[in-house]
Structures are given as structure tokens and as C-alpha cells.
Design an enzyme around this catalytic site. Structure first.
Site, mmCIF file in Angstrom:
data_model
loop_
_atom_site.group_PDB
_atom_site.id
_atom_site.type_symbol
_atom_site.label_atom_id
_atom_site.label_comp_id
_atom_site.label_asym_id
_atom_site.label_seq_id
_atom_site.Cartn_x
_atom_site.Cartn_y
_atom_site.Cartn_z
ATOM 1 N N HIS A 68 0.835 -1.202 0.000
ATOM 2 C CA HIS A 68 0.000 0.000 0.000
ATOM 3 C C HIS A 68 0.872 1.255 0.000
ATOM 4 C CE1 HIS A 68 -3.350 2.649 0.762
ATOM 5 N NE2 HIS A 68 -2.857 3.036 1.934
ATOM 6 N N ARG A 76 2.548 9.445 -6.041
ATOM 7 C CA ARG A 76 3.189 10.730 -5.756
ATOM 8 C C ARG A 76 4.438 10.964 -6.612
ATOM 9 N NH1 ARG A 76 1.149 8.747 -0.969
ATOM 10 N NH2 ARG A 76 0.101 10.244 0.418
ATOM 11 N N THR A 173 -15.177 5.767 11.669
ATOM 12 C CA THR A 173 -14.435 4.507 11.599
ATOM 13 C C THR A 173 -15.401 3.417 12.043
ATOM 14 O OG1 THR A 173 -12.361 5.609 12.170
ATOM 15 C CG2 THR A 173 -12.432 3.217 12.445
#
Length: 275
Positions: A68, A76, A173
Site C-alpha cells: 500500500h 506521488r 471509523t
């Protein structure tokens, strides 16, 4: 831990955890001594799973899966930050904005890009400070599933400002459906993890792919500060187990299912944008 009545322990997982190992042993003994017909009918009409913790002492979410992190670095156009290899980095989440199985994740009015993350979560069982890695496993109470809902457009802005995530994560969450104790799973379980949206599988992984162990996390967090019963640590999502990694987006009304072997399925519906 502090004194708790038997009634409070029977009705509150958080109170049971906070009461400490002696209370856990008493609960084990009571379960072992119960008659065989004393079971819970999980198919009983009206039965509903609640959030497995009625009170979180704190919420920390880690970034433990290299795949990940690698995918994020590619997006990026930058290398993986060197510090990621030095320590298990995390952010502090909003431990008061937590939902359970079957509840709806709100869509905040300030985001156009809502996402989920498939995560395993660990629940701390005991208070401690400056815990060595070799001793850390004894501080683990158990494990559940965590969905780290995320406002990706806001997250990009916050990270560009060198802080966060905050508003990108703090709205919701999800935890559930239950906590499976460490005596059943071990302190570093290797579990199959699957995420689905509207019944379609989006990704799968194994929890053992994490670069950082739960003992690493406990040792790092407790270095110079105390940890407490009912602290919750999220693992972070494995690569390919969130919409961002897959270039896929959630829509209002979507049903997100996170399944982890030996724990169950955490299912939540995505709400509609607030006016």
C-alpha cells in the site's frame, strides 16, 4: 483495573477489558462451566451486532503494509520515505466517532471522494509504558475488523499542508463484528482478508503481509508514553484493498463488506452526502 460490578462486565466489553486479566479468567471459567445448551442463536429474529467496544480509550491507525505504501509512492512520483522502514508510523483517529456492523457511514458535506480501507485491528488489554518488543504480546487482548473510511480529496490537501489526516478520517471509523481474543488467534495471526462492494470482490490479502508486527507497534507507541486497555490499533490496509489503490470510487448507497478469517464480516452502507 478499577472495580467493576458483575453486571457491568456482562454488558460491557470495554468494562471487561478494563477490569484486567483476573476478570478475563473469571469470564473464561464461567463460560467453561455453562451448560451445553447455553448458546446464542445468531439467527434469532431481531438479533443485531453492536460495535464490539462501547468505549475506545484511543484510536491509532498504522501504515504497516509495504504494498500500500509503494502504491502511494508511485502515485506521488516519490520514493517510500526512509522513516517508514525505521518505525511503525501511525496517525491518531477520532475514537468517539466509531460505528458498528450494519450502521451507515455518513458522507460528509465537505468531500466528493469517499473511500474505505480493509484493516485488521488489535485491542490493547493492559496498561503499560516502555514495553519491550519481547514482552509486548502479553498486552494484546484480541482482534477485530476495522474500516478506515476516508475523504481522499481532503486527505490530499491535508498531507500537502504537512499535517493530518484529520478531517479526512475523523468523521467515521467502523469496528466489528466481534473481538476474537489473542488466546484463540495468537499475538501475530495470519488471516485471510477480503473486501467487497455490493457483493463484488475488490481485493484480498493476508494479515501476515504486514511489514510491522503488533509487538513492534506496542513497543513503539509505549516508548515514553503509557498505553491503556481499550486502545485500538488499526493495521493499515494491504495493497489493493481500498478504492484509492484500485482507482475505483464508492457511491452513495454502496454496501462495503470487509471479511477477515476467523472473525467474520463487517458490513456498512455508505450514506448520502449531507446537504
Amino acid at each position: 483495573g478499577p472495580s467493576h460490578s458483575a453486571d457491568s462486565l456482562a454488558h460491557s466489553t470495554s468494562a471487561l477489558i478494563d477490569a484486567g486479566p483476573a476478570a478475563w479468567a473469571a469470564a473464561d471459567a464461567a463460560i467453561a462451566g455453562a451448560p451445553g445448551e447455553a448458546t446464542v442463536d445468531l439467527d434469532a429474529p431481531g438479533l443485531r451486532w453492536l460495535c464490539p467496544l462501547d468505549h475506545l480509550a484511543s484510536l491509532r491507525d498504522f501504515l504497516a503494509f509495504k504494498d500500500h505504501v509503494r502504491r502511494g509512492a508511485v502515485r506521488r512520483g516519490a520514493p517510500i520515505p526512509p522513516y517508514w522502514f525505521e518505525a511503525p508510523v501511525y496517525y491518531k483517529g477520532n475514537h468517539r466517532q466509531v460505528i458498528g456492523p450494519g450502521e451507515t457511514c455518513p458522507w460528509p458535506r465537505y468531500t466528493q471522494h469517499l473511500d474505505f480501507e480493509l484493516e485488521l485491528a488489535m485491542v490493547v488489554g493492559c496498561r503499560g509504558e516502555s514495553i519491550g518488543r519481547d514482552d509486548a504480546a502479553s498486552y494484546i487482548f484480541g482482534f477485530t475488523i476495522l474500516d478506515d473510511f476516508s475523504a481522499r480529496d481532503v486527505q490530499a490537501k491535508e498531507s500537502a499542508a504537512w499535517l493530518g489526516p484529520a478531517k479526512a478520517k475523523d468523521f467515521c471509523t467502523a469496528l466489528g463484528p466481534c473481538i476474537v481474543t489473542a488466546d484463540e488467534l495468537g499475538p501475530q495471526p495470519d488471516l485471510a482478508m477480503v473486501c467487497r462492494v455490493n457483493g463484488e470482490e475488490w481485493g484480498r490479502a493476508r494479515s501476515s503481509l504486514a511489514r510491522w508486527s503488533w509487538s513492534d507497534m506496542i513497543a513503539h507507541v509505549s516508548d515514553g508514553e503509557e498505553i491503556y486497555p481499550c486502545d485500538v490499533y488499526g493495521s493499515g490496509t494491504p495493497g489493493g484493498c481500498c478504492g484509492l489503490d484500485l482507482d475505483r470510487r464508492l457511491e452513495p448507497g454502496d454496501v462495503v463488506e470487509l471479511e477477515v478469517e476467523q472473525i467474520g464480516i463487517l458490513r456498512n452502507t455508505i450514506g448520502f452526502p449531507a446537504p
